[in-house]
Write a protein that holds these residues in place. Structure first.
Motif, PDB file in Angstrom:
ATOM      1  N   UNK A   1       0.830  -1.199   0.000  1.00 27.52           N
ATOM      2  CA  UNK A   1       0.000   0.000   0.000  1.00 27.52           C
ATOM      3  C   UNK A   1       0.869   1.255   0.000  1.00 27.52           C
ATOM      4  N   UNK A   2       0.446   2.227  -0.781  1.00 28.62           N
ATOM      5  CA  UNK A   2       1.168   3.488  -0.828  1.00 28.62           C
ATOM      6  C   UNK A   2       0.258   4.649  -1.156  1.00 28.62           C
ATOM      7  N   UNK A   3       0.583   5.803  -0.591  1.00 28.95           N
ATOM      8  CA  UNK A   3      -0.130   7.043  -0.907  1.00 28.95           C
ATOM      9  C   UNK A   3       0.917   8.118  -1.142  1.00 28.95           C
ATOM     10  N   UNK A   4       0.812   8.787  -2.273  1.00 27.29           N
ATOM     11  CA  UNK A   4       1.730   9.861  -2.632  1.00 27.29           C
ATOM     12  C   UNK A   4       0.943  11.142  -2.813  1.00 27.29           C
ATOM     13  N   UNK A   5       1.330  12.167  -2.091  1.00 28.98           N
ATOM     14  CA  UNK A   5       0.752  13.505  -2.248  1.00 28.98           C
ATOM     15  C   UNK A   5       1.917  14.463  -2.454  1.00 28.98           C
ATOM     16  N   UNK A   6       2.360  14.586  -3.700  1.00 34.96           N
ATOM     17  CA  UNK A   6       3.577  15.338  -3.987  1.00 34.96           C
ATOM     18  C   UNK A   6       4.796  14.484  -3.720  1.00 34.96           C
ATOM     19  N   UNK A   7       4.931  14.013  -2.479  1.00 38.57           N
ATOM     20  CA  UNK A   7       5.980  13.064  -2.088  1.00 38.57           C
ATOM     21  C   UNK A   7       5.289  11.892  -1.395  1.00 38.57           C
ATOM     22  N   UNK A   8       5.953  10.742  -1.337  1.00 45.41           N
ATOM     23  CA  UNK A   8       5.311   9.583  -0.699  1.00 45.41           C
ATOM     24  C   UNK A   8       5.056   9.832   0.789  1.00 45.41           C
ATOM     25  N   UNK A   9       3.815   9.609   1.226  1.00 45.94           N
ATOM     26  CA  UNK A   9       3.529   9.581   2.654  1.00 45.94           C
ATOM     27  C   UNK A   9       3.962   8.238   3.232  1.00 45.94           C
ATOM     28  N   UNK A  10       3.634   7.173   2.512  1.00 46.21           N
ATOM     29  CA  UNK A  10       4.117   5.835   2.833  1.00 46.21           C
ATOM     30  C   UNK A  10       4.050   5.006   1.559  1.00 46.21           C
ATOM     31  N   UNK A  11       4.821   3.932   1.514  1.00 47.77           N
ATOM     32  CA  UNK A  11       4.871   3.107   0.309  1.00 47.77           C
ATOM     33  C   UNK A  11       5.207   1.671   0.696  1.00 47.77           C
ATOM     34  N   UNK A  12       4.761   0.735  -0.166  1.00 45.43           N
ATOM     35  CA  UNK A  12       5.052  -0.695   0.028  1.00 45.43           C
ATOM     36  C   UNK A  12       4.734  -1.163   1.446  1.00 45.43           C
ATOM     37  N   UNK A  13       3.600  -0.677   1.960  1.00 43.06           N
ATOM     38  CA  UNK A  13       3.196  -1.052   3.316  1.00 43.06           C
ATOM     39  C   UNK A  13       2.437  -2.367   3.276  1.00 43.06           C
ATOM     40  N   UNK A  14       2.943  -3.334   4.020  1.00 43.74           N
ATOM     41  CA  UNK A  14       2.285  -4.635   4.148  1.00 43.74           C
ATOM     42  C   UNK A  14       1.907  -4.849   5.610  1.00 43.74           C
TER      43      UNK A  14
END
Length: 509
Positions: free
Chosen positions: A9-22
């Motif tokens: 799971x990932x959310x990017x708003x301009x820059x990544x808030x979090x990424x590759x979250x399992x």
């Protein structure tokens, strides 16, 4: 089978808030989510609730799963709705007709007085409004409960009550809590997710123990990174020496060896990953102009009263001395706010001082209240600093940037800033006031854990004298060296805050 599965799971708003979250959320899980202000905690909860679409990855929810989500903000449309009715509205029409009693069961479990249940939410305190939203979420009998900063606006008694309530929930319910309250997380969670732009970390531990484990991982990773980078540099130096020899001797073997050393160095550099460095939400620094006075404020049985003259308590003979960091304790209504107001007014207007309260002439006050009322919503951060302090426009902007308010925020109305941004602006104002005595009312409101720890460090490093009111137990334990308790209409001194904390937990009112 997991109730909810997060995959890459990932959310990017301009820059990544979090990424590759399992992350797998199982029955009985009590997960604390920790990150700095604006780093994705609320976004993650909204993604799990299904109100925000993630940028990448998948969220798999069990069939028929019910999710209750308590956001930070109270919907404006509910402000005119009575407490109990607002809770009932979370039920279906059929459930309201046949099972409205469920609302009363939840309200009873949260100790909501009958008199409050008929009042519109807009007439209630922020703490009761938070509990109303919690009741709305729980009355629908969710399988997963998502709580975003649930201790905001709650006093110690209500925080303790909420801890007990959460710990008494059925074990088949899962709870995810995003919070900056370290003691609350320790009391209510059994797993901790440190949310990061890259490589978030999850531990099957409550916050304090998980933080120790995280720091060890980060330290180990940093040592490994430094070792690998040092090895790569050594290989490149060896390659350079061999290359010179190869050129002079015309040796093809040395040329091949040189290439191999460079390739090995490159692989080490490509694989090396520095330890996570939290992007600061803005530096918090304080100042202490100092004073030769040993006693800053003295009280000679001063009376603290309500606005209509009703006695709340007497101070007895008390002194605030240089280096004291006094925590003012007491239950709601005991008179903490009135005492703080009285002290502030006495310091601000020395001519109005009485024999009961004396302030040294050299005292310079730094004051911050929990509502940050000294920051005008219609002003801007740039205007706040440049008009109050003679620092010049360029210096003002540099100071604001250092406090986490970049150029885009500096001309935005203060009223449009986030709570964390306002708190850091307030801390900058305190610093520039250059006081020798701090009067702080709930100073950790809206500060993330990084900010709380920075403030704790500054108060200690600056040897600041202060009197503070706080519901943050971790902050109180870290900062206080004296403890005053309002009890039985008297101000008494305790050796520590622990007896008061225990009394609140054991006998809430």
């Amino acid at each position: 089978m997991a109730l909810i599965n997060l995959r890459n799971l990932g959310v990017t708003l301009g820059a990544p808030l979090f990424s590759n979250l399992n992350l797998a959320l199982e029955t009985g899980d009590r997960i604390g989510v920790v990150a700095a202000n604006g780093r994705g905690k609320s976004t993650l909860l909204r993604s799990i609730a299904g109100t925000v679409e993630p940028t990448a990855g998948d969220i798999m929810r069990g069939r028929g799963l019910r999710i209750g989500h308590v956001a930070q903000d109270i919907p404006a449309g509910l402000m005119g709705t009575p407490f109990r009715e607002a809770v009932c509205q979370a039920l279906s029409v059929a459930e309201i007709e046949a099972e409205a009693w469920r609302a009363d069961v939840v309200l009873d479990s949260l100790d909501v007085p009958q008199a409050l249940r008929v009042l519109p939410l807009g007439r209630l305190s922020g703490g009761w409004q938070r509990l109303a939203m919690l009741a709305r979420a729980w009355v629908a009998d969710p399988d997963v409960l998502l709580l975003d900063e649930p201790t905001n606006h709650l006093d110690l008694a209500r925080i303790s009550q909420l801890e007990d309530w959460l710990n008494s929930l059925p074990r088949n319910a899962a709870v995810v809590i995003a919070s900056h309250d370290r003691a609350f997380l320790d009391a209510t969670t059994n797993r901790t997710l440190f949310l990061r732009p890259i490589a978030s970390e999850v531990f099957s531990l409550p916050y304090a123990r998980a933080r120790v484990a995280l720091d060890e991982i980060d330290a180990s990773q940093e040592r490994r990174y430094q070792r690998d980078m040092k090895m790569a540099q050594q290989l490149r130096r060896q390659a350079a020496k061999l290359n010179n020899i190869a050129v002079n001797s015309g040796s093809d073997l040395l040329t091949v060896k040189t290439k191999q050393l460079k390739q090995k160095a490159g692989r080490l550099e490509d694989g090396a990953r520095p330890a996570h460095q939290e992007r600061s939400a803005g530096a918090i620094k304080l100042a202490n102009r100092g004073t030769h006075a040993k006693v800053l404020v003295s009280f000679d049985d001063a009376q603290v009263e309500t606005p209509d003259g009703k006695l709340l308590f007497r101070t007895g003979k008390r002194w605030i001395c240089q280096g004291d960091r006094i925590v003012l304790l007491g239950r709601n209504g005991a008179g903490k706010s009135r005492f703080v107001s009285l002290l502030k007014e006495t310091i601000a207007r020395p001519e109005a001082a009485t024999e009961a309260i004396k302030v040294t002439p050299s005292l310079v006050l730094g004051h911050s209240d929990q509502g940050l009322a000294e920051l005008a919503d219609g002003d801007t951060p740039a205007g706040t600093i440049s008009r109050r302090f003679e620092v010049g426009d360029q210096r003002a902007r540099a100071l604001l940037a250092g406090a986490g308010l970049d150029i885009d925020l500096q001309n935005r109305a203060v009223g449009n800033l986030s709570g964390g941004q306002k708190a850091r602006l307030a801390m900058l104002v305190l610093r520039l006031t250059n006081p020798n005595f701090y009067l702080l009312d709930e100073p950790t409101n809206h500060l993330d854990i990084d900010g709380q720890e920075a403030l704790e460090g500054e108060l200690a490093d600056q040897q600041a004298s202060c009197l503070l009111v706080s519901h943050d137990r971790s902050f109180v334990r870290a900062v206080g060296n004296r403890f005053w308790l309002i009890e039985g209409r008297r101000l008494i001194e305790l050796e520590s805050a622990e007896p008061f904390f225990a009394s609140v937990a054991g006998g809430r009112t």
